[in-house]
Write a protein that holds these residues in place. Structure first.
Motif, PDB file in Angstrom:
ATOM      1  N   ALA A  33       0.832  -1.208   0.000  1.00  0.00           N
ATOM      2  CA  ALA A  33       0.000   0.000   0.000  1.00  0.00           C
ATOM      3  C   ALA A  33       0.865   1.257   0.000  1.00  0.00           C
ATOM      4  CB  ALA A  33      -0.939  -0.011   1.203  1.00  0.00           C
ATOM      5  N   VAL A  34       1.929   1.251   0.779  1.00  0.00           N
ATOM      6  CA  VAL A  34       2.839   2.404   0.801  1.00  0.00           C
ATOM      7  C   VAL A  34       3.496   2.580  -0.569  1.00  0.00           C
ATOM      8  CG1 VAL A  34       4.960   3.326   1.810  1.00  0.00           C
ATOM      9  CG2 VAL A  34       3.246   2.236   3.283  1.00  0.00           C
ATOM     10  N   ALA A  35       3.924   1.464  -1.176  1.00  0.00           N
ATOM     11  CA  ALA A  35       4.560   1.538  -2.492  1.00  0.00           C
ATOM     12  C   ALA A  35       3.583   2.058  -3.543  1.00  0.00           C
ATOM     13  CB  ALA A  35       5.078   0.161  -2.890  1.00  0.00           C
ATOM     14  N   ALA A  36       2.317   1.633  -3.494  1.00  0.00           N
ATOM     15  CA  ALA A  36       1.325   2.086  -4.469  1.00  0.00           C
ATOM     16  C   ALA A  36       1.076   3.584  -4.349  1.00  0.00           C
ATOM     17  CB  ALA A  36       0.018   1.312  -4.270  1.00  0.00           C
ATOM     18  N   ARG A  37       1.021   4.088  -3.150  1.00  0.00           N
ATOM     19  CA  ARG A  37       0.782   5.523  -2.975  1.00  0.00           C
ATOM     20  C   ARG A  37       2.014   6.344  -3.327  1.00  0.00           C
ATOM     21  NH1 ARG A  37      -3.561   6.625   1.796  1.00  0.00           N
ATOM     22  NH2 ARG A  37      -5.103   5.115   1.096  1.00  0.00           N
ATOM     23  N   PHE A  47      -4.028   9.857  -5.085  1.00  0.00           N
ATOM     24  CA  PHE A  47      -3.799   8.683  -4.250  1.00  0.00           C
ATOM     25  C   PHE A  47      -4.944   7.687  -4.390  1.00  0.00           C
ATOM     26  CE2 PHE A  47      -0.660   9.950  -0.668  1.00  0.00           C
ATOM     27  CZ  PHE A  47       0.305  10.161  -1.632  1.00  0.00           C
ATOM     28  N   PRO A  48      -4.653   6.406  -4.559  1.00  0.00           N
ATOM     29  CA  PRO A  48      -5.732   5.414  -4.611  1.00  0.00           C
ATOM     30  C   PRO A  48      -6.421   5.302  -3.254  1.00  0.00           C
ATOM     31  CG  PRO A  48      -3.593   4.328  -4.531  1.00  0.00           C
ATOM     32  CD  PRO A  48      -3.320   5.790  -4.703  1.00  0.00           C
ATOM     33  N   SER A  49      -7.722   5.095  -3.276  1.00  0.00           N
ATOM     34  CA  SER A  49      -8.484   4.978  -2.036  1.00  0.00           C
ATOM     35  C   SER A  49      -8.239   3.608  -1.398  1.00  0.00           C
ATOM     36  CB  SER A  49      -9.983   5.163  -2.318  1.00  0.00           C
ATOM     37  OG  SER A  49     -10.452   4.109  -3.153  1.00  0.00           O
ATOM     38  N   THR A  50      -8.713   3.463  -0.170  1.00  0.00           N
ATOM     39  CA  THR A  50      -8.560   2.186   0.529  1.00  0.00           C
ATOM     40  C   THR A  50      -9.331   1.083  -0.175  1.00  0.00           C
ATOM     41  OG1 THR A  50      -8.301   3.385   2.630  1.00  0.00           O
ATOM     42  CG2 THR A  50      -8.839   1.043   2.761  1.00  0.00           C
ATOM     43  N   LEU A  53      -7.314  -0.018  -3.190  1.00  0.00           N
ATOM     44  CA  LEU A  53      -6.170  -0.828  -2.769  1.00  0.00           C
ATOM     45  C   LEU A  53      -6.618  -2.203  -2.283  1.00  0.00           C
ATOM     46  CD1 LEU A  53      -4.030   1.830  -0.872  1.00  0.00           C
ATOM     47  CD2 LEU A  53      -3.628   0.895  -3.146  1.00  0.00           C
ATOM     48  N   ASP A  54      -7.802  -2.274  -1.676  1.00  0.00           N
ATOM     49  CA  ASP A  54      -8.331  -3.560  -1.217  1.00  0.00           C
ATOM     50  C   ASP A  54      -8.514  -4.513  -2.407  1.00  0.00           C
ATOM     51  OD1 ASP A  54      -9.709  -5.669  -0.090  1.00  0.00           O
ATOM     52  OD2 ASP A  54     -10.921  -4.409   1.208  1.00  0.00           O
ATOM     53  N   LYS A  55      -9.090  -4.010  -3.487  1.00  0.00           N
ATOM     54  CA  LYS A  55      -9.299  -4.848  -4.670  1.00  0.00           C
ATOM     55  C   LYS A  55      -7.971  -5.215  -5.339  1.00  0.00           C
ATOM     56  CE  LYS A  55     -13.843  -2.842  -5.696  1.00  0.00           C
ATOM     57  NZ  LYS A  55     -14.642  -2.057  -6.678  1.00  0.00           N
ATOM     58  N   LEU A  56      -7.060  -4.250  -5.380  1.00  0.00           N
ATOM     59  CA  LEU A  56      -5.806  -4.457  -6.103  1.00  0.00           C
ATOM     60  C   LEU A  56      -4.811  -5.310  -5.325  1.00  0.00           C
ATOM     61  CD1 LEU A  56      -3.939  -3.738  -8.513  1.00  0.00           C
ATOM     62  CD2 LEU A  56      -3.233  -1.705  -7.206  1.00  0.00           C
ATOM     63  N   LEU A  78      -5.613  -8.225   6.938  1.00  0.00           N
ATOM     64  CA  LEU A  78      -5.044  -7.578   5.752  1.00  0.00           C
ATOM     65  C   LEU A  78      -5.773  -6.278   5.450  1.00  0.00           C
ATOM     66  CD1 LEU A  78      -4.585 -10.707   3.420  1.00  0.00           C
ATOM     67  CD2 LEU A  78      -3.068  -9.810   5.209  1.00  0.00           C
ATOM     68  N   GLN A  79      -7.096  -6.281   5.595  1.00  0.00           N
ATOM     69  CA  GLN A  79      -7.863  -5.053   5.395  1.00  0.00           C
ATOM     70  C   GLN A  79      -7.518  -4.011   6.451  1.00  0.00           C
ATOM     71  OE1 GLN A  79     -11.779  -6.743   5.516  1.00  0.00           O
ATOM     72  NE2 GLN A  79     -11.906  -6.992   3.291  1.00  0.00           N
ATOM     73  N   GLN A  80      -7.274  -4.452   7.685  1.00  0.00           N
ATOM     74  CA  GLN A  80      -6.891  -3.505   8.736  1.00  0.00           C
ATOM     75  C   GLN A  80      -5.521  -2.890   8.461  1.00  0.00           C
ATOM     76  OE1 GLN A  80      -9.121  -2.547  11.083  1.00  0.00           O
ATOM     77  NE2 GLN A  80     -10.399  -3.875   9.820  1.00  0.00           N
ATOM     78  N   ALA A  81      -4.640  -3.636   7.802  1.00  0.00           N
ATOM     79  CA  ALA A  81      -3.336  -3.078   7.432  1.00  0.00           C
ATOM     80  C   ALA A  81      -3.498  -1.924   6.449  1.00  0.00           C
ATOM     81  CB  ALA A  81      -2.449  -4.178   6.840  1.00  0.00           C
ATOM     82  N   LEU A  82      -4.444  -2.063   5.505  1.00  0.00           N
ATOM     83  CA  LEU A  82      -4.718  -0.969   4.570  1.00  0.00           C
ATOM     84  C   LEU A  82      -5.282   0.243   5.297  1.00  0.00           C
ATOM     85  CD1 LEU A  82      -6.301  -2.910   1.560  1.00  0.00           C
ATOM     86  CD2 LEU A  82      -3.955  -2.086   1.806  1.00  0.00           C
ATOM     87  N   ARG A  83      -6.155   0.013   6.269  1.00  0.00           N
ATOM     88  CA  ARG A  83      -6.707   1.124   7.031  1.00  0.00           C
ATOM     89  C   ARG A  83      -5.632   1.804   7.879  1.00  0.00           C
ATOM     90  NH1 ARG A  83     -10.461  -2.171   5.615  1.00  0.00           N
ATOM     91  NH2 ARG A  83     -12.643  -1.560   5.396  1.00  0.00           N
TER      92      ARG A  83
END
Length: 382
Positions: A33-37, A47-50, A53-56, A78-83
């Motif tokens: 997620a950090v790399a994508a942003r 910036f991509p939304s959460t 990123l969840d789908k990707l 894993l979803q909490q890591a994105l949040r």
């Protein structure tokens, strides 16, 4: 009001392996997620939304050979890591705009594989069994050492592995704001100033002294010996891993003793006083001086934050006095600034004022802090 209740858990060998996979997957998703942003910022894209990123990074990544192993663990952590990544970026931008109180927050960094790991499960990923076990999705029922009961139904739980290899479950519960409110204490004797120091940890009303336990200093020789043994072990060897754990256990024991002692002192002060007045110390500035190790050992910041939090929950008044208020220099009898001041006078423990009054340095400072706190509290009343 949200509170944390932490308990020791004892996973079995297969459960420890499943938790290790979960910790690794959580770290990977956060770093992706950090790399994508960062990539979006470098390319000038929003910036991509959460949700994106969840789908990707989770749903689509599981279908790729490189990230197929993400399907072996629960999706919830894993979803909490994105949040968590989203919250870290929000804090960073709020800090840049001046909307966030406190120290400046930097941008999120890639997580490294460290000796302390954690994964958070929401209500969809855990449940409490009737037999007292904690069920985690795709991990199983964990045995919990229930040292006390939960005050309410938990909304989430974070599984933590410490550097010494211990596992803990940290539950978050929601309570009403007045759920822990104590009975008010009437009378002027139920108000105290708190003068923090290094010789004595604190002086409160009536000249009562709270001695400084100096936990780190008591354990320092053991730590030095363990660190010397660690430095002599070959990197990557099993003996070095054992020596590292030995050093970590000494740090852990020191921290646990200090935390237990701080909690007990806070509970006593809040239980005996209706109003607490403290000096707003610049602890970060004191950490640059010669007494930095002693300031770290005293843990003033931790003590003050615990005291403020517990006082608010118990319905007590908590007031911080400005750090530039001359509490030590001022005579509590006549108000003249004739007392010790500056670094050169730190060794002066007692002094006599021109008015004839004789003062103990810390007891006099407590009286001045209490009076100034009472003045500030009265000024805020409607």
């Amino acid at each position: 009001m949200q509170l944390r209740y932490t308990y020791r858990v004892y996973p079995t060998a297969p459960q420890r392996s499943a938790l290790a996979r979960t910790f690794g997957c959580v770290r990977t998703v956060f770093n992706d997620a950090v790399a994508a942003r960062r990539r979006a910022y470098a390319e000038g894209l929003p910036f991509p939304s959460t949700a994106q990123l969840d789908k990707l990074l989770i749903t689509a990544a599981k279908r790729t050979p490189e990230r197929a192993w993400l399907a072996e663990v629960s999706t919830v952590p894993l979803q909490q890591a994105l949040r968590d990544c989203h919250a870290a970026y929000r804090n960073f931008f709020d800090s840049l705009k001046g909307k966030r109180v406190g120290a400046k927050a930097g941008p999120p960094k890639f997580k490294l594989r460290s000796n302390r790991q954690a994964a958070r499960f929401t209500r969809n990923g855990f449940s409490l069994r009737a037999n007292g076990r904690l069920y985690l999705a795709k991990i199983g029922d964990l045995r919990v050492a229930w040292s006390r009961g939960l005050a309410a139904e938990p909304t989430s739980v974070t599984i933590i592995k410490t550097s010494t290899g211990k596992y803990f479950a940290s539950f978050v519960i929601a309570l009403e704001d007045d759920a822990q409110r104590l009975e008010p204490i009437a009378g002027p004797e139920a108000e105290t100033g708190i003068d923090l120091g290094l010789k004595d940890f604190a002086v409160v009303r009536g000249g009562k002294v709270i001695e400084n336990p100096r936990f780190f200093k008591r354990m320092e020789r053991q730590l030095q010996k363990a660190q010397r043994q660690l430095s002599r072990k070959r990197k990557g060897s099993a003996n070095r891993a054992k020596a590292r754990v030995k050093v970590a256990k000494i740090h852990e024991r020191t921290r646990n003793m200090r935390e237990d002692w701080l909690h007990k002192q806070v509970m006593t002060l809040v239980g005996e006083n209706q109003a607490l007045f403290v000096e707003d110390l610049c602890v970060k500035g004191l950490l640059r001086g010669r007494a930095a190790k002693s300031v770290h050992d005293a843990a003033w910041s931790s003590f003050l934050s615990k005291l403020e939090s517990k006082a608010a929950r118990a319905g007590r008044n908590f007031v911080r006095v400005d750090r530039f208020f001359p509490s030590t220099q001022m005579c509590s009898a006549c108000g003249a600034l004739t007392g010790p001041a500056g670094l050169s006078d730190l060794g002066i423990r007692a002094w006599a004022c021109e008015c004839g009054a004789t003062h103990d340095r810390d007891a006099n400072a407590e009286i001045n802090i209490r009076r100034e706190g009472q003045r500030l509290a009265a000024a805020t009343l409607p």
